[in-house]
Design a protein around this motif. Sequence first.
Motif, short mmCIF file in Angstrom:
data_model
loop_
_atom_site.label_atom_id
_atom_site.label_comp_id
_atom_site.label_asym_id
_atom_site.label_seq_id
_atom_site.Cartn_x
_atom_site.Cartn_y
_atom_site.Cartn_z
N SER A 169 0.78 -1.12 0.02
CA SER A 169 0.12 0.10 0.18
C SER A 169 0.91 1.37 0.03
N PRO A 170 0.55 2.34 -0.64
CA PRO A 170 1.29 3.49 -0.79
C PRO A 170 1.10 4.39 0.45
N ASN A 171 0.10 4.02 1.29
CA ASN A 171 -0.40 4.61 2.43
C ASN A 171 0.91 5.05 3.56
N GLN A 172 1.87 4.12 3.93
CA GLN A 172 2.94 4.54 4.60
C GLN A 172 4.02 5.31 3.95
N TYR A 173 3.95 5.93 2.72
CA TYR A 173 4.92 6.39 2.11
C TYR A 173 4.33 7.87 1.90
N CYS A 174 3.40 8.29 1.95
CA CYS A 174 2.67 9.66 1.71
C CYS A 174 2.19 10.27 2.94
N PRO A 186 0.19 11.31 8.09
CA PRO A 186 -0.11 10.20 7.17
C PRO A 186 -1.12 10.88 6.42
N TYR A 187 -1.20 10.79 4.89
CA TYR A 187 -2.09 11.51 4.16
C TYR A 187 -3.31 10.64 4.02
N PHE A 188 -3.11 9.37 3.74
CA PHE A 188 -4.29 8.36 3.46
C PHE A 188 -4.47 7.63 4.72
N GLU A 189 -5.71 7.09 5.02
CA GLU A 189 -6.19 6.40 6.38
C GLU A 189 -5.98 5.13 5.70
N ASP A 190 -5.42 4.15 6.58
CA ASP A 190 -5.21 2.68 6.50
C ASP A 190 -6.54 1.98 6.67
N GLU A 199 1.16 14.30 4.67
CA GLU A 199 0.60 15.89 4.51
C GLU A 199 1.50 17.00 5.28
#
Length: 199
Positions: free
Chosen positions: A178-183, A195-199, A185
């Motif tokens: 998932s890209p979540n842990q790399y993006c 974190p930009y995205f929620e898991d 804000e």
Amino acid sequence: MESLAPLLSRRSYCRKKLIHPAPDDQELQRLFELVMTTPDHGNLKPWRFLIVKGDKMQVLADATLEMYRRQLPNGELTEKARRSCQEIANTPMMIIAVTDLKPEHHVSLWDQWLCGGAAVQNIMTGLHLMGYGGFWYTFLAGDELKPVLGMQPEDQVLGAISVGTPKERFVRPVERQSPNQYCFEWQGLAEQPTPYFED
């Protein structure tokens, strides 16, 4: 979002998983037209591409084997080196991307290197969209091979890309992270990004 679907299935294929055919001349022309769209600060085109195919693959494999031999203290080749060079000989095509940097230009060498890497990525993307497979690696970066490849001493290998058609049994989806842990804000000056995205 569906327009991204073809790109989301891109993956790399090691040399053993690539067979004939490779792109023909018309397809290569189209592929390198795509490369010309690479973001390029200063419009320097700090790259050159060497296309190796046909019986030249065996010549390249033999030269690589000799490079390995010279790097070993006793000159005795390992089985791994022999296998690697046999794989090169069996590869339908290689595209070797090398630098053509302009150190005197105001655009930094760092920017020029990044541009060259982006050009290689465009090759990888283009091969995938054309139905071919590629494998980007840099083992051909040894100084011993520079004269063989017609490179200048200051040139460096950006990537040696093995090219061919993936064997059918290896064409399958790859599980991605998932890209979540790399993006993240940015929250302002000296603030911890969140974190930009929620898991």
